[in-house]
Motif scaffolding. Structure first.
Motif, short mmCIF file in Angstrom:
data_model
loop_
_atom_site.label_atom_id
_atom_site.label_comp_id
_atom_site.label_asym_id
_atom_site.label_seq_id
_atom_site.Cartn_x
_atom_site.Cartn_y
_atom_site.Cartn_z
N GLU A 134 0.83 4.36 9.49
CA GLU A 134 0.42 5.76 9.66
C GLU A 134 -0.38 5.98 10.93
OE1 GLU A 134 0.20 7.30 5.03
OE2 GLU A 134 -1.58 6.40 5.94
N SER A 135 -0.90 4.91 11.51
CA SER A 135 -1.69 5.06 12.73
C SER A 135 -0.82 5.09 13.99
CB SER A 135 -2.68 3.89 12.84
OG SER A 135 -2.01 2.67 13.14
N LEU B 55 0.42 0.08 5.14
CA LEU B 55 0.66 1.52 5.25
C LEU B 55 -0.28 2.15 6.26
CD1 LEU B 55 2.01 4.13 4.29
CD2 LEU B 55 0.27 4.26 2.50
N GLN B 56 -1.53 1.78 6.25
CA GLN B 56 -2.49 2.37 7.20
C GLN B 56 -2.10 2.06 8.65
OE1 GLN B 56 -5.98 0.63 5.34
NE2 GLN B 56 -6.74 2.68 4.78
N ILE B 57 -1.61 0.87 8.89
CA ILE B 57 -1.15 0.55 10.25
C ILE B 57 0.04 1.42 10.61
CG2 ILE B 57 -0.09 -1.23 11.69
CD1 ILE B 57 -1.78 -3.29 10.25
N ARG C 241 5.33 11.31 13.71
CA ARG C 241 4.37 10.73 12.79
C ARG C 241 5.15 10.01 11.68
NH1 ARG C 241 1.87 14.06 9.82
NH2 ARG C 241 3.12 15.90 10.29
N CYS D 285 -7.44 -3.31 6.47
CA CYS D 285 -6.46 -2.22 6.34
C CYS D 285 -5.25 -2.70 5.56
CB CYS D 285 -6.03 -1.71 7.72
SG CYS D 285 -5.26 -2.96 8.76
N THR D 286 -4.43 -1.75 5.12
CA THR D 286 -3.15 -2.04 4.49
C THR D 286 -2.03 -1.90 5.52
OG1 THR D 286 -2.72 0.25 3.86
CG2 THR D 286 -4.01 -1.09 2.31
N ARG E 122 -5.17 -0.25 -4.10
CA ARG E 122 -4.25 0.39 -3.16
C ARG E 122 -3.30 -0.61 -2.52
NH1 ARG E 122 -7.27 0.89 2.22
NH2 ARG E 122 -9.10 -0.43 1.98
N ALA F 206 -9.52 -2.74 13.01
CA ALA F 206 -9.82 -1.89 11.86
C ALA F 206 -10.86 -2.51 10.93
CB ALA F 206 -8.54 -1.62 11.07
N GLY G 291 0.79 -1.23 0.00
CA GLY G 291 0.00 0.00 0.00
C GLY G 291 0.82 1.27 0.00
N VAL H 132 -4.93 -5.61 0.95
CA VAL H 132 -5.77 -5.27 2.09
C VAL H 132 -5.89 -6.52 2.94
CG1 VAL H 132 -8.07 -4.56 2.83
CG2 VAL H 132 -7.03 -3.51 0.80
#
Length: 307
Positions: free
Chosen positions: A254-255, A250-252, A264, A247-248, A300, A244, A103, A303
């Motif tokens: 970024e969290s 990347l999303q993990i 960040r 999720c990808t 993306r 979640a 992602g 997932v």
């Protein structure tokens, strides 16, 4: 990780050098000095063993071979990345493709544009004179395959006295990264865990002589600790995906916040971001291999959701 522990082992009539470190004036001067203290010259060295192909272990071996004609032996599984380092495939294209799958498309583009530092770009590389197979005895030292950090990583074992030269498979002060190479394995965390279970089982009572950090009394104890670290990471990621819904990697990433400064994800340097996504993605893929998560291809990237 600038400093690398280099070991000199005398076994019968053979003198073996393990992981001679960086190709640099500082490292060479230090090695020169310590060999003099041991009453040795480079002409007395019969063989160089290298635990894996990373520059901080391999590049000075290439220099010493060129100057003194000392043969180099490396694990058979390192051929993929060493051959890639010599040609048009010298970049980390396979790693960048994985970033896209996880992602992190923009990060993959940034990484693809990245050029090695002047220091790394000028370091020598090459192929081994001997590709080591599991169980081989080289210069009186036993080769124990320990893939995970890289595909062909070898732990070199001396049975009398009982010492294991673990390279980056096992470190005493940190947990080394997984699958850090030009041509990574499909499931490197799975390989790493299998290697750790093996060293925990087979090397109890062997001193741990790592490539970075200090020597510790028992390989098995540290292996068990690192297994527990990976299992905690896997459990945390399983919980994150369940919370979640889907999720990808990347999303993990970024969290969460990163480093001791609680930055960040976007504020962290390029190489740290690549390492972070890679560690998350590889541990998520291990959960897929275990049947605990499902992985779905999308525009993306992958997932992940509960299986």
């Amino acid at each position: 990780m600038g400093a690398v522990n280099c070991y000199v082992v005398r076994t019968g009539r053979d003198v073996v050098l393990i992981d001679p470190g960086w190709s640099s004036e500082v490292a060479r001067t230090a090695l020169d000095r310590h060999l003099v203290n041991l009453g040795l010259t480079y002409r007395a060295i019969d063989l160089i063993l290298v635990t894996h192909h990373h520059y901080d272990h391999f590049s000075q071996a290439v220099d010493l071979r060129a100057q003194f004609d000392i043969p180099i032996a490396v694990g058979h599984g390192e051929q993929h990345s060493l051959r890639a380092s010599l040609g048009e495939g010298s970049g980390y294209h396979a790693q960048n493709e994985r970033l896209r799958r996880w992602g992190a498309v923009d990060l993959a583009e940034e990484a693809a544009a990245y050029r090695s530092t002047e220091r790394e770009g000028s370091l020598p590389t090459g192929l081994a004179d001997r590709w080591i197979e599991e169980g081989a005895i080289i210069g009186g030292i036993r080769a124990l395959a320990s893939p995970g950090h890289t595909r062909g990583h070898i732990t070199f074992v001396l049975d009398e006295p009982r010492v294991a030269f673990t390279g980056d498979h096992l470190l005493t002060h940190i947990v080394s990264g997984t699958g850090i190479e030009r041509v990574p394995a499909e499931f490197p965390v799975r390989e790493q865990l299998a290697s750790l279970r093996r060293t925990a089982r087979d090397l109890e009572g062997y001193a741990l002589a790592p490539a970075h950090g200090w020597v510790e009394p028992d390989v098995a104890d540290r292996s068990v600790e690192v297994i527990a670290h990976h299992e905690r990471r896997i459990a945390e990621l399983r919980e994150a995906v369940h919370a979640a819904g889907s999720c990808t990697a990347l999303q993990i990433a970024e969290s969460r916040t990163w480093t001791r400064r609680s930055l960040r994800f976007a504020e962290v340097g390029l190489l740290r971001r690549v390492a972070a996504i890679s560690e998350i993605g590889m541990h998520l893929d291990e959960l897929v291999a275990r049947g605990e998560l499902a992985r779905i291809s999308s525009a993306r990237g992958f997932v992940y959701r509960a299986a």
